[in-house]
Motif scaffolding. Structure first.
Motif, PDB file in Angstrom:
ATOM      1  N   GLY A 243       0.773  -1.229   0.000  1.00  0.00           N
ATOM      2  CA  GLY A 243       0.000   0.000   0.000  1.00  0.00           C
ATOM      3  C   GLY A 243       0.805   1.279   0.000  1.00  0.00           C
ATOM      4  N   CYS A 244       2.140   1.182   0.075  1.00  0.00           N
ATOM      5  CA  CYS A 244       3.018   2.363   0.010  1.00  0.00           C
ATOM      6  C   CYS A 244       2.579   3.448   1.002  1.00  0.00           C
ATOM      7  N   GLY A 245       2.091   3.022   2.168  1.00  0.00           N
ATOM      8  CA  GLY A 245       1.670   3.953   3.200  1.00  0.00           C
ATOM      9  C   GLY A 245       0.253   4.466   3.046  1.00  0.00           C
ATOM     10  N   LEU A 246      -0.417   4.147   1.934  1.00  0.00           N
ATOM     11  CA  LEU A 246      -1.765   4.630   1.683  1.00  0.00           C
ATOM     12  C   LEU A 246      -2.819   3.533   1.821  1.00  0.00           C
ATOM     13  N   ASP A 247      -2.415   2.356   2.301  1.00  0.00           N
ATOM     14  CA  ASP A 247      -3.360   1.243   2.395  1.00  0.00           C
ATOM     15  C   ASP A 247      -4.515   1.567   3.333  1.00  0.00           C
ATOM     16  N   GLY A 248      -4.221   2.258   4.434  1.00  0.00           N
ATOM     17  CA  GLY A 248      -5.285   2.609   5.367  1.00  0.00           C
ATOM     18  C   GLY A 248      -6.319   3.519   4.728  1.00  0.00           C
ATOM     19  N   LEU A 249      -5.860   4.505   3.954  1.00  0.00           N
ATOM     20  CA  LEU A 249      -6.776   5.411   3.263  1.00  0.00           C
ATOM     21  C   LEU A 249      -7.608   4.654   2.240  1.00  0.00           C
ATOM     22  N   LEU A 250      -6.993   3.748   1.500  1.00  0.00           N
ATOM     23  CA  LEU A 250      -7.732   2.995   0.489  1.00  0.00           C
ATOM     24  C   LEU A 250      -8.755   2.068   1.129  1.00  0.00           C
ATOM     25  N   ARG A 251      -8.401   1.488   2.272  1.00  0.00           N
ATOM     26  CA  ARG A 251      -9.399   0.675   2.985  1.00  0.00           C
ATOM     27  C   ARG A 251     -10.534   1.560   3.501  1.00  0.00           C
ATOM     28  N   GLN A 252     -10.187   2.760   3.912  1.00  0.00           N
ATOM     29  CA  GLN A 252     -11.174   3.662   4.491  1.00  0.00           C
ATOM     30  C   GLN A 252     -12.226   4.090   3.471  1.00  0.00           C
ATOM     31  N   ILE A 253     -11.835   4.302   2.216  1.00  0.00           N
ATOM     32  CA  ILE A 253     -12.827   4.754   1.234  1.00  0.00           C
ATOM     33  C   ILE A 253     -13.712   3.606   0.751  1.00  0.00           C
ATOM     34  N   GLY A 254     -13.378   2.389   1.129  1.00  0.00           N
ATOM     35  CA  GLY A 254     -14.283   1.249   0.966  1.00  0.00           C
ATOM     36  C   GLY A 254     -14.740   1.007  -0.449  1.00  0.00           C
ATOM     37  N   THR A 255     -16.064   1.034  -0.634  1.00  0.00           N
ATOM     38  CA  THR A 255     -16.631   0.669  -1.938  1.00  0.00           C
ATOM     39  C   THR A 255     -16.388   1.733  -3.000  1.00  0.00           C
ATOM     40  N   ARG A 256     -15.859   2.886  -2.628  1.00  0.00           N
ATOM     41  CA  ARG A 256     -15.490   3.879  -3.652  1.00  0.00           C
ATOM     42  C   ARG A 256     -14.236   3.467  -4.408  1.00  0.00           C
ATOM     43  N   PHE A 257     -13.564   2.398  -3.956  1.00  0.00           N
ATOM     44  CA  PHE A 257     -12.311   1.947  -4.573  1.00  0.00           C
ATOM     45  C   PHE A 257     -12.500   0.572  -5.187  1.00  0.00           C
ATOM     46  N   SER A 258     -11.996   0.385  -6.402  1.00  0.00           N
ATOM     47  CA  SER A 258     -12.157  -0.890  -7.108  1.00  0.00           C
ATOM     48  C   SER A 258     -11.015  -1.091  -8.085  1.00  0.00           C
ATOM     49  N   GLY A 259     -11.013  -2.222  -8.763  1.00  0.00           N
ATOM     50  CA  GLY A 259     -10.005  -2.523  -9.779  1.00  0.00           C
ATOM     51  C   GLY A 259     -10.653  -2.874 -11.101  1.00  0.00           C
ATOM     52  N   ILE A 260     -10.181  -2.270 -12.182  1.00  0.00           N
ATOM     53  CA  ILE A 260     -10.651  -2.573 -13.537  1.00  0.00           C
ATOM     54  C   ILE A 260      -9.431  -2.907 -14.383  1.00  0.00           C
ATOM     55  N   LEU A 261      -9.442  -4.062 -14.971  1.00  0.00           N
ATOM     56  CA  LEU A 261      -8.308  -4.515 -15.764  1.00  0.00           C
ATOM     57  C   LEU A 261      -8.158  -3.678 -17.029  1.00  0.00           C
ATOM     58  N   ASN A 262      -6.927  -3.268 -17.320  1.00  0.00           N
ATOM     59  CA  ASN A 262      -6.650  -2.578 -18.579  1.00  0.00           C
ATOM     60  C   ASN A 262      -6.922  -3.498 -19.761  1.00  0.00           C
ATOM     61  N   GLY A 263      -7.173  -2.896 -20.896  1.00  0.00           N
ATOM     62  CA  GLY A 263      -7.222  -3.636 -22.145  1.00  0.00           C
ATOM     63  C   GLY A 263      -6.037  -3.242 -23.017  1.00  0.00           C
ATOM     64  N   ILE A 264      -6.003  -3.766 -24.215  1.00  0.00           N
ATOM     65  CA  ILE A 264      -5.012  -3.327 -25.197  1.00  0.00           C
ATOM     66  C   ILE A 264      -5.728  -3.058 -26.513  1.00  0.00           C
ATOM     67  N   ASP A 265      -5.097  -2.275 -27.336  1.00  0.00           N
ATOM     68  CA  ASP A 265      -5.684  -1.866 -28.606  1.00  0.00           C
ATOM     69  C   ASP A 265      -5.258  -2.862 -29.685  1.00  0.00           C
TER      70      ASP A 265
END
Length: 511
Positions: A243-265
């Motif tokens: 988390g590079c020191g920001l893991d707590g903040l990312l956990r705190q924002i909860g469902t506002r944070f997600s992962g979307i896989l990149n695509g390629i062209d």
């Protein structure tokens, strides 16, 4: 999905302004440029009105198609007016706006570093100015006659734009994408005081990060939705180890944070129609790939041998990417005269020197090119048998996706987007026709060695099994369309969040 988007007024679909510090083909240092140059096009293909804004670096301005001056605006911190140039990509009608502030961006070469590789000393001022312009354009400019429903910012260089918009009435919904959490845009407190940000933004709930100014924190704290570029990396950065020191903040924002896989062209990366390689090929005539191998061996001065096992690497020379692990195993691998390796890379000088030393000792087995060359990157993907990607962590990764498309099975560390996109060649996965590459579990030279040995054994001992592995990877669909649809849903969620927050702010307080 269709219902939620239908509520938002625009005859040309959702209006999306994407802000990025780089975008292919205008200027590129890494994967961010590929995403910024491809996602808006994929959104337009889905009927949305997506547009792109980035700084007017000289290289970008030279390539802008049909450029014209749209307007000039006053920006705090700029000694003179800032011009907004409009045009389009060289090879697509995607609308592009360039922020022309010569004092900040009229510098040849890398957008972030000088010729010695050191960060520009005024990067805070440069990208604050860019964020200020992005925030102004997101509110609509009279000369533009266009206002976005969603502002989509990317990485630390644009992270202050959502912060600057936080109290603006009627602002667009904001989305912030983290492409690599390790790069945060950190500056000292004196920089915060010097560059003229509102004092209210300093503090734990604002831009302060351990008594330093954090650009990336602005994007995380003040955006309606935050995402990163693969589901597994989104989970990893919520842990202390990644988390590079920001893991707590990312956990705190909860469902506002997600992962979307990149695509390629696939218009840029498709071996069946790629004009940059010697011999086009596809799943049905996979054997033609060997012509590209012989051509790559010729280009790099390697022994021309169709039966050699040719490994490839394209990437940066930084600890994250694991080049030290590759250097740890190559001397042992090169004892086999039928193992070869081609490397295109740039970065830390000690690693460059180590690669040069190795190549000098094995000139017919190791080929090296320093710097980034798009054409050569295509030829490496098409000409190699397998691709090395031993990243210690990898938010998404694009080279493994290119490798899959080109029938060049990737050998990768099981992390982030690599774990999400490569199916390990276990006996069961091979038998079931699901395998696409090789994963190893620890970021060590020993684990990488085992992964390469497994690949080499299959390549030499079961040529038909290797062909099935390669063409299975070629058949996987990692096009931008699926990712773009996920972003449309993220935009809809951000708009809903913004409207809910706006409705709550206008409700009268209870007596």
């Amino acid at each position: 999905m269709e219902q939620s988007l239908h509520r938002y007024p625009s005859p040309d679909g959702l209006r999306v302004l994407m802000a990025s510090s780089e975008a292919h083909p205008l200027i590129k240092t890494g994967g961010l440029a590929d995403v910024a140059g491809s996602l808006p096009i994929a959104l337009r293909d889905l009927g949305q009105d997506a547009r792109l804004i980035l700084p007017a670096y000289p290289r970008a301005a030279r390539q802008l198609r049909e450029p014209k001056t749209l307007c000039e605006i006053k920006v705090p911190g700029a000694r003179s007016s800032v011009r907004i140039l409009s045009g389009s990509l060289p090879d697509h009608d995607l609308p592009v706006y360039l922020v022309d502030a010569p004092e900040h961006f009229a510098r040849e070469g890398n957008p972030y570093t000088d010729l010695s590789g050191r960060d520009w000393g005024d990067n805070a001022e440069r990208f604050l100015l860019f964020s200020r312009v992005v925030a102004q354009l997101a509110q609509g400019l009279p000369a533009l006659d266009w206002r976005p429903d969603v502002l989509h910012t990317n990485d630390w260089q644009t992270g202050l734009a959502p912060a600057l918009l936080k109290d603006v009435p009627g602002r667009p919904a904001t989305v912030f994408t983290i492409h690599n959490l390790a790069y945060q845009g950190l500056f000292d407190r004196a920089t915060f005081d010097r560059i003229g940000l509102p004092s209210s933004l300093w503090g734990m709930t604002g831009l302060e990060f351990h008594q330093r100014l954090s650009f990336i924190k602005g994007g995380i704290v003040f955006s309606d939705r935050v995402n990163t570029v693969s589901p597994t990396y989104a989970q990893e950065v919520c842990t202390p180890s990644r988390g590079c020191g920001l893991d707590g903040l990312l956990r705190q924002i909860g469902t506002r944070f997600s992962g979307i896989l990149n695509g390629i062209d696939y218009r840029e990366w498709d071996p069946a129609v790629d004009p940059l390689i010697l011999q086009p090929y596809d799943q049905g005539n996979f054997g033609l790939k060997a012509e590209n191998k012989l051509d790559l061996q010729r280009e790099f001065g390697l022994t021309r041998n169709e039966g050699a096992f040719l490994l490839g690497y394209v990437g940066r020379l930084v600890e994250q990417k694991g080049m030290d692990l590759i250097l740890g195993i190559l001397p042992g691998l090169l004892q086999d005269p039928d193992v070869q390796c081609v490397i295109q890379a740039s970065g830390e000088r000690p690693l460059e020197l180590a690669i040069q030393t190795l190549a000098a000792a094995h000139p017919r087995q190791v080929g090296v090119s320093f710097g980034y060359d798009e054409t050569r990157a295509h030829r490496i993907e098409a000409g190699c048998d397998a691709f090395l990607m031993p990243s210690r962590f990898e938010p998404c990764g694009l080279n493994q996706l290119y490798s899959l498309r080109y029938g060049t099975p990737p050998i990768v560390h099981r992390t982030g987007g690599l774990a999400d996109t490569v199916v390990h060649a276990s006996p069961a996965a091979l038998d079931e026709g699901r395998a696409t590459g090789f994963l190893f579990d620890a970021p060590t030279a020993d684990s990488l060695w085992q992964g390469v040995q497994q690949a080499l054994t299959l390549y030499r001992g079961n040529p038909e099994g290797w062909r099935r592995l390669a063409v299975t990877g070629m058949a996987r669909d990692f096009s931008w369309e699926a990712s773009a649809r996920c972003y449309l849903q993220l935009y809809a969620d951000a708009i809903a969040e913004r409207r809910l927050a706006g409705a709550q702010s206008t409700q009268p307080e209870a007596a």
